[in-house]
Design an enzyme around this catalytic site. Structure first.
Site, PDB file in Angstrom:
ATOM      1  CG  ASN A   1      -1.686   1.217   1.450  1.00 48.72           C
ATOM      2  OD1 ASN A   1      -1.844   1.990   0.673  1.00 48.72           O
ATOM      3  ND2 ASN A   1      -2.258   1.451   2.782  1.00 48.72           N
TER       4      ASN A   1
ATOM      5  CD  GLU B   1      -2.891   5.095   7.116  1.00 52.33           C
ATOM      6  OE1 GLU B   1      -2.889   5.392   5.795  1.00 52.33           O
ATOM      7  OE2 GLU B   1      -1.775   4.740   7.881  1.00 52.33           O
TER       8      GLU B   1
ATOM      9  N   GLY C   1       2.302   1.734  10.711  1.00 54.85           N
ATOM     10  CA  GLY C   1       3.449   2.850  10.627  1.00 54.85           C
ATOM     11  C   GLY C   1       4.193   3.160  11.724  1.00 54.85           C
TER      12      GLY C   1
ATOM     13  CB  SER D   1       5.646  -2.269  11.994  1.00 51.66           C
ATOM     14  OG  SER D   1       5.007  -0.941  12.053  1.00 51.66           O
TER      15      SER D   1
ATOM     16  CD  GLU E   1      -3.302  -3.006   7.227  1.00 52.90           C
ATOM     17  OE1 GLU E   1      -2.388  -3.233   6.989  1.00 52.90           O
ATOM     18  OE2 GLU E   1      -3.896  -1.993   7.227  1.00 52.90           O
TER      19      GLU E   1
ATOM     20  CG  HIS F   1      -5.631   1.606   5.414  1.00 57.15           C
ATOM     21  ND1 HIS F   1      -4.975   2.408   6.296  1.00 57.15           N
ATOM     22  CD2 HIS F   1      -4.422   0.671   5.162  1.00 57.15           C
ATOM     23  CE1 HIS F   1      -3.853   2.209   6.590  1.00 57.15           C
ATOM     24  NE2 HIS F   1      -3.520   1.080   5.850  1.00 57.15           N
TER      25      HIS F   1
ATOM     26  CE  LYS G   1       0.199   3.233   4.754  1.00 54.98           C
ATOM     27  NZ  LYS G   1       0.151   3.424   6.300  1.00 54.98           N
TER      28      LYS G   1
END
Ligand code: PEP
Length: 249
Positions: free
Chosen positions: A9, A97, A171, A211, A165, A95, A11
């Site tokens: 991904n 985010e 991240g 990560s 996730e 996702h 991003k």
């Protein structure tokens, strides 16, 4: 037998030149390998160029998000049909985010899942708890809700991959331990079995994301029920993503 599925991904990173350079390097690295499935999700604007750069390669190209509506007055949105039109074959939906930065609720994620399937896109549906939810002992409750509501009204799982996730691992450099990932993957497969039956649950891939790096992918992939990875930061460089694709070498 679930084929390992490693997806990057990207991003909101890279530019046109670096997207093409990365796609080219991955194309060369992956060759015609078919023992693993490899995918990338570039920013919308670079999708057509990346699709073209990967033509003839088994690497799949998809989007990081999409609109739940087919067309019309939805300023700034991109429809599933448009994604198909430029060669995308899957969409990452739900996702963290999107859920936590842009406030997407489960009902909207579910509408997107339905729309993606209607236009012929495969789906990677992301689920995962925040650190507060984990510390409150609510991990199972949260991922069950993400799955149950995200997949409400869906007929079957043949076009769906799940990505577990944990939000606290995305991240942050802090990945879930293999034990933590294993617990949640086992739980998720049980929820899928309850919703769609044993066969569907057994054949559906559940990726781990958060990560993932070349240095931890092998131990995560060794966990029963971890069928691949959704990778953010480490998918932005050919060498590190290649190290993840080559997890068993
Ligand atoms: C992600 O964004 O899906 C992700 C897992 O990011 P990272 O690998 O950077 O934690």
């Amino acid at each position: 037998m679930r084929k390992p599925y490693l997806a990057g991904n990207w991003k909101m990173n890279l530019d046109r030149a670096s997207s093409l350079a990365l796609a080219g390097a991955l194309r060369e690295h992956v060759g015609q390998r078919n023992d693993v499935e490899v995918a990338v999700a570039p920013p919308f604007v670079y999708l057509p160029a990346v699709v073209e750069a990967l033509e003839g390669s088994p690497i799949r190209v998809g989007s990081q998000n999409m609109c739940d509506q087919a067309k019309g007055a939805f300023t700034g949105e991109v429809s599933g049909a448009m994604l198909r039109d430029v060669g995308a074959t899957f969409a990452i939906l739900g996702h963290s985010e999107r859920r936590h930065v842009y406030g997407e609720p489960d009902a909207l994620v579910n509408a997107k899942v339905h729309h993606a399937l209607e236009v012929g896109l495969d789906v990677i549906l992301c689920v995962g708890e925040t650190i507060e939810e984990r510390e409150a002992g609510e991990t199972e409750k949260v991922v069950r809700r993400h799955l149950t509501e995200g997949l409400a009204g869906v007929d079957g799982l043949s076009k769906i991959t799940i990505a577990y996730e944990p939000v606290w691992a995305i991240g942050t450099g802090l990945n879930a331990t293999p034990e933590q990932a294993g617990e949640v993957h086992t739980y998720l497969r049980g929820v899928l079995e309850g919703l769609f039956g044993e066969r569907a649950a057994e054949t559906t891939r559940i990726q781990y994301g958060g990560s993932v790096k070349p240095g931890n992918i092998a131990e995560l992939m060794a966990v029963d029920g971890v069928d691949g990875a959704l990778v953010g930061g480490a998918s932005l460089e050919a060498e590190s993503f290649a190290g993840i694709v080559d997890f068993d070498k």
